[in-house]
Each structure stands twice: as structure tokens, then as C-alpha cells.
Design an enzyme around this catalytic site. Structure first.
Site, PDB file in Angstrom:
ATOM      1  N   CYS A   1       0.665  -1.040   0.219  1.00 15.02           N
ATOM      2  CA  CYS A   1       0.221  -0.222   0.036  1.00 15.02           C
ATOM      3  C   CYS A   1       1.143   1.201   0.592  1.00 15.02           C
ATOM      4  O   CYS A   1       0.275   2.169   0.009  1.00 15.02           O
ATOM      5  CB  CYS A   1      -1.659   0.167   0.991  1.00 15.02           C
ATOM      6  SG  CYS A   1      -2.421  -1.338   0.690  1.00 15.02           S
TER       7      CYS A   1
ATOM      8  N   CYS B   1     -13.202   0.922   7.944  1.00 10.97           N
ATOM      9  CA  CYS B   1     -12.269   0.752   6.814  1.00 10.97           C
ATOM     10  C   CYS B   1     -12.312   1.431   5.920  1.00 10.97           C
ATOM     11  O   CYS B   1     -13.703   1.378   5.073  1.00 10.97           O
ATOM     12  CB  CYS B   1     -12.797  -0.642   6.548  1.00 10.97           C
ATOM     13  SG  CYS B   1     -12.539  -1.285   8.466  1.00 10.97           S
TER      14      CYS B   1
ATOM     15  N   ILE C   1     -13.031  -0.515  -1.531  1.00  4.31           N
ATOM     16  CA  ILE C   1     -12.142  -1.116  -2.261  1.00  4.31           C
ATOM     17  C   ILE C   1     -12.247  -0.094  -3.780  1.00  4.31           C
ATOM     18  O   ILE C   1     -13.759   0.619  -4.239  1.00  4.31           O
ATOM     19  CB  ILE C   1     -12.708  -2.340  -2.630  1.00  4.31           C
ATOM     20  CG1 ILE C   1     -12.455  -3.633  -2.660  1.00  4.31           C
ATOM     21  CG2 ILE C   1     -11.852  -3.324  -4.408  1.00  4.31           C
ATOM     22  CD1 ILE C   1     -11.447  -3.522  -1.287  1.00  4.31           C
TER      23      ILE C   1
ATOM     24  N   HIS D   1      -8.541   3.753  -1.042  1.00  3.34           N
ATOM     25  CA  HIS D   1      -7.805   3.463  -1.004  1.00  3.34           C
ATOM     26  C   HIS D   1      -7.493   2.563  -2.213  1.00  3.34           C
ATOM     27  O   HIS D   1      -7.432   1.480  -2.233  1.00  3.34           O
ATOM     28  CB  HIS D   1      -7.263   2.454   0.154  1.00  3.34           C
ATOM     29  CG  HIS D   1      -6.080   1.763   0.612  1.00  3.34           C
ATOM     30  ND1 HIS D   1      -5.087   2.582   0.161  1.00  3.34           N
ATOM     31  CD2 HIS D   1      -6.068   0.850   1.865  1.00  3.34           C
ATOM     32  CE1 HIS D   1      -3.986   1.910   0.366  1.00  3.34           C
ATOM     33  NE2 HIS D   1      -4.508   0.760   1.042  1.00  3.34           N
TER      34      HIS D   1
END
Length: 408
Positions: free
Chosen positions: A87, A228, A231, A352
Site C-alpha cells: 500500500c 474501513c 475497494i 484506497h
């Protein structure tokens, strides 16, 4: 004397779902915007560093993804280096571009990060994350998570990345050490969802309250879904220059790169946060930049979960150990607070796209230092900090990047 490095141009697609767009399409979008931002053309570039963490696994495009995506938009002849570093891929591409300038090997360099995660097969997408820990010894991961977070008796909570379990275990360890609460973690998520509502490039733009976050579907305790990162597809690009490169482009001095450091972990007792790699790297970055944590006006940190922001604000010295959660609950890290963190909405709301996330942080902080961030602007921001991490190895991130920027 260290060669000054300047951010000349930035570009970023909206982060979200981009059905029908390829990696090359997203690359063209972000790079075109970055070149336009600094008045450059493709033939002005001396080198390019192309970051993607998942394209090989998801599309089978191994080895030369950058050469393919960049040639498609007319970038040719120059060295193109492909970067994969979990990441922290985008931040690693940025560090390489900065070092290329500092070494005198280029006057104008491009860092690009891109990811197309939504490929129509959620199970395949989730499998990407399995490559970000030691697959030769999966039992070691299970032992580490048990050691950090203890056993939790909870039902099957549905499909999720293994990293949600990783973050949850580290969070439970932090809760044991410092008394951090689920409400405090939810305060981070609510704050970042509020910030993202003012960001037209964010994946999720719906404000949420702490109660909304706590009432949402549970993942591994103490995490719920809004805590969280989703995707996400997207791309971000940054053009960095020496002073000679700025003169060649006719671009002004606006944002200087004071430090860009990358490191990996050390053998230590990971049940405490002493010697955490982000803390060690932050010290190096501050020394290189000639500033300290009290000088930082705005920060973007790696919040793949809301707990990540709690931890990293502490490791970076922005708040004392154990105060990441309470500071968020008090509003200190919100826009208008003492030290605004993740004004973009962070990874959990902005999104992300693995290879692009670190450069998305640089995009946001460049906008902040230029004063062009609109309603999420941090007034008078002069020093900005980015922290981007990735993978998991022996109890902490496998790689971390810290960047310090200054408004000219």
C-alpha cells in the site's frame, strides 16, 4: 548541501468505481492533469516511476505495466521504472522520483500510482491482500494476531480483507495498553466521512455521526464497515523538479519537498509501540526537514482503518502516546482543530486504490499548501506531513513512508 526538490504539478482522478476504464485510461487521466498543472508536455519528462500493487495479480500484467500504460499516452524514450511496495507503492514511486532529482540524474521526474481494484470478481480482489504478508508461514500471522489481540468470540462476519483482522488485533492491543475505546475510533471515522463530503474526488461523500459508525455492520472487533477503506479504483500523479527543471517548465516555486524517507521494521516486542517503524522514520524525516511535529499544520496518514489514524498520529508525534483516540473525540484532528488530519477524508472515505493512495495524499497536501483545497482548506498551512504504510510483517507494517512538504 541537499539539492532542493519541488512539486511542480499534481493530478488525480476521482477515487471510486471506474467500470469501463482501464489502468491505461486512469493513468492518462491523472498524468495529463499533472502535466497540465505545471505547463509540461510528455517530452519534458526525464524519468518516470510507475506504481501499481495489484495489476499483476488481478489482470496478469506483470513486469512492464508502466511502459505499456505510459507509452499509450505518448511517454516514450525515457527510463520507466515499475514500483510495487504494497500500500506504500505510490509513496515509494514518489521517493524514487525525488531521489532521482536529488542525485542530479533528472531535472523533471514523474511519479504515478494507479489501481483498478473492481474487476468484477470480489474474491479475486480480496486475494490480493494475501500477498502482503508472509505466505510461506501463514501460521505465524495467526500466532501474531492472537498474541496482539487475544481471542475474540464472534460469529462469522462475512467477507473482508485479512488486513481488517490485522488492524483489529493491533487496535485491541492498543486498547489494552492505553484504554482506547471503540467510540474514539468511531470518532475518527465520523470525522473523516465529514471531511470527504467536501472532497469532490472522494469515493464516499456521505457525512456520518459517531452513532452511525458504531451502529453499522460489524467487522472484526472493534471495527465496523465505515471505519474501513473501501475497494477503490483511481490514479494520482506528481511531477517533481529541480530548480533547473522549474526554470525549463516556467513553473513557480510553490511546494518544496523537505523530506521523503522509507523504511522497514526491526525485530522488537510488537506488543508495545516502542521502536515502531513509523516513529523511527518520523524522527528521520523531521531531522532531514529541519522541523518537528509541533511545526506540522496538516497531515494525511494511512487510515486503511480508522484505528490506523489513531496509531499514526501518535507515532508521528502529533499527539502523545495513547492520545490519538481522545484527541479525535475532542475534535483536535478535525478541520478547525489543533492539527487537522486527513482533510481529504482519508483512505476510509476518500478511498484506497492501493498503488495510488500515497500519491493521493501528496495531491491533497499540495492543494492544502497552495490554498486550493476549497471548503476543506486548512488556513495558513505551511508545513504538511504524509505517512503511508503497507503490508504486515512480524507485528507491524512491512513498509512505511514519511514525507514532509513546505509552502514556498
Amino acid at each position: 548541501m541537499t539539492t532542493p526538490v519541488w512539486i511542480a504539478g499534481v493530478g488525480m482522478t476521482p477515487f471510486g468505481r471506474h467500470s469501463g476504464k482501464s489502468v491505461s485510461d486512469l493513468t492518462r487521466w491523472a498524468v495529463t492533469d499533472a502535466l497540465r498543472d505545471c505547463g509540461a508536455a510528455a517530452n519534458d519528462l526525464d524519468a518516470a516511476f510507475f506504481g501499481t500493487a495489484a495489476q499483476g495479480a488481478l489482470e496478469g500484467q506483470h513486469m512492464i505495466p508502466g511502459q505499456i500504460a505510459l507509452r499509450a499516452m505518448g511517454i516514450q524514450r525515457i527510463p520507466v521504472v515499475n514500483v510495487e511496495n504494497a500500500c506504500a507503492t505510490g509513496a515509494s514511486a514518489f521517493a524514487l522520483a525525488v531521489n532521482q532529482i536529488r542525485a542530479g540524474a533528472a531535472e523533471v521526474a514523474l511519479a504515478i500510482g494507479v489501481e483498478r481494484m473492481n474487476v468484477g470478481d470480489p474474491e479475486r480482489t480480496m486475494s490480493v491482500f494475501d500477498g502482503a504478508y508472509d505466505i510461506a508461514d501463514p501460521a505465524a500471522l495467526a500466532r501474531t494476531l492472537l498474541d496482539l489481540g487475544g481471542e475474540v468470540d464472534e460469529p462469522d462476519l462475512g467477507p473482508r480483507s485479512i488486513f481488517m483482522d490485522v488492524y483489529a488485533a493491533v487496535a485491541r492491543n492498543h486498547m489494552r495498553l492505553y484504554g482506547t475505546t471503540q467510540e474514539q475510533i468511531a470518532a475518527v471515522a465520523a470525522k473523516n466521512h465529514d471531511h470527504a463530503a467536501a472532497n469532490p474526488r472522494a469515493h464516499y461523500r456521505r457525512p456520518m455521526t459517531v452513532s452511525d459508525v458504531l451502529a453499522a455492520r460489524r467487522l472484526s472487533y472493534p471495527l465496523t464497515v465505515p471505519m474501513c477503506a473501501p475497494i477503490t479504483d483511481g490514479a494520482a500523479a506528481v511531477v517533481v523538479c529541480s530548480e533547473a527543471g522549474l526554470r525549463r517548465l516556467g513553473a513557480p516555486k510553490r511546494v518544496e519537498v523537505l523530506a521523503s524517507v522509507i523504511g522497514t521494521g526491526t525485530d522488537r516486542d510488537t506488543r508495545t509501540f516502542e521502536g515502531h517503524q513509523a516513529r523511527l522514520l518520523a524522527a528521520r524525516a523531521y531531522e532531514q526537514a529541519g522541523v518537528g511535529p509541533d511545526d506540522v499544520d496538516v497531515a494525511e496518514v494511512h487510515d486503511a482503518t480508522a484505528f490506523g489514524e489513531v496509531l499514526q498520529t501518535e507515532m508521528l508525534g502529533l499527539v502523545p502516546p495513547g492520545e490519538g483516540g481522545p484527541a479525535a473525540l475532542r475534535g483536535e484532528t478535525a478541520l478547525g482543530g489543533r492539527i487537522p488530519v486527513n482533510p481529504s477524508g482519508g483512505l476510509e472515505s476518500k478511498g484506497h486504490p492501493l498503488g495510488a493512495s500515497g500519491l493521493g495524499q501528496i495531491f491533497e497536501l499540495t492543494e492544502q499548501l497552495r490554498g486550493t483545497a476549497g471548503p476543506r482548506r486548512v488556513d495558513g498551512a505551511r508545513i504538511a506531513l504524509a505517512e503511508n504504510g503497507g503490508g504486515f510483517h512480524r507485528g507491524e507494517e512491512a513498509v512505511t513512508s514519511v514525507v514532509v512538504l513546505r509552502r514556498a
